[in-house]
Design an enzyme around this catalytic site. Structure first.
Site, short mmCIF file in Angstrom:
data_model
loop_
_atom_site.label_atom_id
_atom_site.label_comp_id
_atom_site.label_asym_id
_atom_site.label_seq_id
_atom_site.Cartn_x
_atom_site.Cartn_y
_atom_site.Cartn_z
N GLU A 108 -11.67 2.06 17.64
CA GLU A 108 -12.73 1.88 16.64
C GLU A 108 -13.58 0.62 16.86
O GLU A 108 -14.72 0.55 16.38
CB GLU A 108 -12.13 1.83 15.22
CG GLU A 108 -11.33 0.57 14.91
CD GLU A 108 -10.81 0.53 13.48
OE1 GLU A 108 -10.15 1.50 13.06
OE2 GLU A 108 -11.06 -0.48 12.78
N HIS A 163 -12.99 3.24 8.67
CA HIS A 163 -12.21 2.09 8.18
C HIS A 163 -12.78 1.59 6.84
O HIS A 163 -13.16 0.43 6.71
CB HIS A 163 -12.21 0.97 9.23
CG HIS A 163 -11.01 0.08 9.10
ND1 HIS A 163 -10.39 -0.48 10.19
CD2 HIS A 163 -10.32 -0.38 8.02
CE1 HIS A 163 -9.38 -1.23 9.79
NE2 HIS A 163 -9.32 -1.19 8.46
N ASP A 183 11.35 2.73 6.24
CA ASP A 183 10.94 1.33 6.40
C ASP A 183 12.20 0.58 6.83
O ASP A 183 13.23 0.68 6.17
CB ASP A 183 10.41 0.76 5.06
CG ASP A 183 9.70 -0.58 5.25
OD1 ASP A 183 10.25 -1.44 5.95
OD2 ASP A 183 8.61 -0.76 4.68
N THR A 230 -4.30 5.43 7.25
CA THR A 230 -5.24 4.43 6.71
C THR A 230 -4.78 3.04 7.10
O THR A 230 -5.22 2.06 6.52
CB THR A 230 -5.32 4.51 5.17
OG1 THR A 230 -3.98 4.38 4.65
CG2 THR A 230 -5.94 5.80 4.68
N ILE A 257 0.84 -1.21 0.00
CA ILE A 257 0.00 0.00 0.00
C ILE A 257 0.87 1.26 0.00
O ILE A 257 0.59 2.23 -0.71
CB ILE A 257 -0.98 -0.02 1.19
CG1 ILE A 257 -1.93 -1.22 1.06
CG2 ILE A 257 -1.77 1.29 1.28
CD1 ILE A 257 -2.79 -1.49 2.28
N ASP A 299 -8.64 7.06 8.83
CA ASP A 299 -9.63 6.06 8.42
C ASP A 299 -9.72 4.97 9.49
O ASP A 299 -10.61 4.14 9.44
CB ASP A 299 -9.23 5.46 7.07
CG ASP A 299 -10.27 4.48 6.55
OD1 ASP A 299 -11.47 4.85 6.54
OD2 ASP A 299 -9.92 3.35 6.19
N ARG A 311 -3.56 1.35 10.78
CA ARG A 311 -4.21 0.83 11.99
C ARG A 311 -4.23 1.93 13.05
O ARG A 311 -3.25 2.66 13.22
CB ARG A 311 -3.47 -0.39 12.55
CG ARG A 311 -3.73 -1.69 11.80
CD ARG A 311 -5.18 -2.19 11.95
NE ARG A 311 -5.40 -3.42 11.22
CZ ARG A 311 -5.87 -3.50 9.97
NH1 ARG A 311 -6.17 -2.41 9.30
NH2 ARG A 311 -6.07 -4.67 9.39
N1 LIG Z 1 -7.87 1.06 6.08
C1 LIG Z 1 -8.01 -0.08 5.44
O1 LIG Z 1 -9.10 -0.38 4.92
C2 LIG Z 1 -6.83 -1.03 5.30
C3 LIG Z 1 -6.90 -2.05 4.32
C4 LIG Z 1 -5.82 -2.90 4.15
C5 LIG Z 1 -4.69 -2.78 4.96
N2 LIG Z 1 -4.66 -1.81 5.91
C6 LIG Z 1 -3.45 -1.65 6.75
O2 LIG Z 1 -2.38 -1.28 5.93
C7 LIG Z 1 -1.19 -1.89 6.44
C8 LIG Z 1 -0.19 -2.01 5.31
O3 LIG Z 1 -0.66 -2.96 4.37
P1 LIG Z 1 0.29 -3.54 3.23
O4 LIG Z 1 -0.54 -4.48 2.45
O5 LIG Z 1 1.00 -2.45 2.54
O6 LIG Z 1 1.32 -4.36 4.15
P2 LIG Z 1 2.77 -4.88 3.76
O7 LIG Z 1 3.06 -6.02 4.67
O8 LIG Z 1 2.87 -5.07 2.28
O9 LIG Z 1 3.71 -3.64 4.13
C9 LIG Z 1 3.97 -3.21 5.44
C10 LIG Z 1 5.33 -2.51 5.39
O10 LIG Z 1 5.58 -1.92 6.68
C11 LIG Z 1 6.95 -2.09 6.95
N3 LIG Z 1 7.28 -1.92 8.36
C12 LIG Z 1 7.40 -2.85 9.35
N4 LIG Z 1 7.78 -2.26 10.49
C13 LIG Z 1 7.90 -0.93 10.23
C14 LIG Z 1 8.28 0.19 11.01
N5 LIG Z 1 8.62 0.07 12.30
N6 LIG Z 1 8.30 1.40 10.41
C15 LIG Z 1 7.97 1.55 9.11
N7 LIG Z 1 7.63 0.50 8.32
C16 LIG Z 1 7.58 -0.71 8.87
C17 LIG Z 1 7.26 -3.49 6.44
O11 LIG Z 1 8.67 -3.68 6.26
C18 LIG Z 1 6.50 -3.48 5.12
O12 LIG Z 1 7.29 -2.99 4.06
C19 LIG Z 1 -1.68 -3.23 7.01
O13 LIG Z 1 -0.83 -3.67 8.05
C20 LIG Z 1 -3.05 -2.91 7.49
O14 LIG Z 1 -2.95 -2.63 8.88
C21 LIG Z 1 -5.70 -0.94 6.09
#
Ligand SMILES: NC(=O)c1ccc[n+]([C@@H]2O[C@H](COP(=O)([O-])OP(=O)(O)OC[C@H]3O[C@@H](n4cnc5c(N)ncnc54)[C@H](O)[C@@H]3O)[C@@H](O)[C@H]2O)c1
Length: 346
Positions: free
Chosen positions: A264, A296, A176, A233, A157, A259, A235
């Site tokens: 929540e 959300h 990251d 967006t 994302i 979001d 958590r």
């Molecule tokens: N609002 C929504 O509807 C919605 C929908 C889907 C996902 N999400 C959230 O989005 C988040 C990201 O999703 P994604 O698919 O991109 O996940 P992903 O696993 O592809 O990416 C997460 C990234 O965060 C990095 N990370 C880990 N620890 C970190 C830190 N301390 N500082 C910075 N970066 C760090 C990881 O290395 C990874 O590159 C999910 O964990 C979920 O909580 C929200």
């Protein structure tokens, strides 16, 4: 295979039923509108697997109770798994699988919509125009072209958001701990403090873990550029909401769009418009003109719901035929432990 689905909304049922019709696995499904928690875990009785969403509670006692009821698999209709005690699941011999990628662009596009709305005050303009007020005072925004956008977490994302913001002509910086090759050519990795200090907009895209809980607290907010915008967006637990309120009151923070919200669980996905909401922190937050809260919904597109349902059914099918599946997090947990890696963070 008997599957109990929790936190079911009519749209979930519609997409799961369509995916079931197309699936070759024979599955009996019972749908519950209730979320899964200690009081409702009894509803899993007789099910081989359960299917849950982001605000179901899968603490150790709930997972242990699922084990006692004979549940063998927990299917998450989401990517994030911060609400599941994976260690308890492994101990109980329950496989946990998620939907790792159901449309990163859906979430990224929503994050960008929040950036745009907050920056150009579209939320205020909408209300004003409906009342016949076409005055522009208080609606001035800033041109995003040439500004710096900070991405925290360059997973699927975060990268999708970075690409869009690059397309806007923004400079993109990111933090990251596990840099991704996919970020090459889009922007530049920096330390967290530098990202906070240099960015006009900060967008959070890292998972909620012990190391990221309240990553945006008083200290982090103080490091941000005066007037910067914060978008979450990912958590709710990533942000200390009371600290955000303090930073909004001093006007150090230019605006916030959330979001997701740390409290929540008892509010989102239901209509509370006829009730008194007792969450004073959320209520105070929503009094600021430069705050946007949505329930959300960043994932909520037709494409994402279709993929969530189809992937969940694929996960079940694979589990039925092999006893595990490609998206198993319990398997990842074992691998991460043996190689000292964070689950799914690489
Ligand atoms: N609002 C929504 O509807 C919605 C929908 C889907 C996902 N999400 C959230 O989005 C988040 C990201 O999703 P994604 O698919 O991109 O996940 P992903 O696993 O592809 O990416 C997460 C990234 O965060 C990095 N990370 C880990 N620890 C970190 C830190 N301390 N500082 C910075 N970066 C760090 C990881 O290395 C990874 O590159 C999910 O964990 C979920 O909580 C929200």
């Amino acid at each position: 295979m008997k599957l109990a689905v929790f936190s079911t909304k009519p749209y979930d049922k519609r997409y799961i039923e369509a995916a079931r019709t197309a699936s070759s696995t024979n599955i009996d499904i019972v749908y519950h509108e209730f979320p899964l928690e200690e009081d409702t875990v009894i509803l899993a009785r007789g099910a081989d697997a359960i299917c849950v969403f982001v605000n179901d509670s899968l603490t150790a006692p709930v997972v242990e109770a699922l084990g006692r009821e004979g549940v063998k698999a927990i299917l998450l209709r989401c990517a994030g798994f911060n609400h599941v005690d994976l260690v308890a699941a492994e101990k109980a011999g329950i496989m946990v699988a998620n939907v790792p990628s159901y449309s990163p662009e859906a979430v990224a596009e929503f994050a960008v919509a929040l950036i745009q709305t907050l920056n150009r005050n579209t939320h205020r303009a909408y209300n004003r125009a409906r009342e016949g007020n076409f005055a522009l005072n208080g609606l001035m925004g800033r041109t995003l072209f040439g500004k710096t956008v900070g991405i925290i977490g360059t997973g699927k994302i975060g990268i999708a958001t970075a690409k869009i913001m690059k397309g806007f002509g923004c400079r993109v910086v990111a933090f990251d701990p596990y840099p991704s090759k996919a970020f090459e050519g889009i922007g530049e990795y920096k330390g967290l403090d530098e990202v906070l200090a240099e960015s006009d907009v900060i967008s959070l895209h890292c998972p909620l873990m012990d190391s990221t809980r309240k990553i945006i607290n008083d200290e982090a907010l103080a490091k941000m550029k005066p007037g910067a915008l914060l978008i979450n967006t990912s958590r709710g637990g990533l942000v200390d909401t009371k600290a955000v309120i303090r930073a909004l009151k001093t006007q150090h923070l230019g605006g916030v769009a959330l979001d997701v919200y740390e409290g929540e669980g008892s509010l989102f996905y239901d209509d509370h418009s006829g009730e008194i909401i007792h969450d004073d922190v959320l209520m105070r937050l929503m009094t600021f003109h430069n705050v946007i809260v949505t329930g959300h919904q960043a994932f909520f597109t037709e494409e994402a719901l279709k993929e969530i349902a189809e992937c969940t059914l694929r996960n079940i099918g694979e589990f039925v035929s092999t006893g595990t599946c490609m998206n198993s997090l319990t398997k990842d947990l074992r691998l991460a432990r043996s190689e000292s890696l964070p689950v799914r963070a690489v």
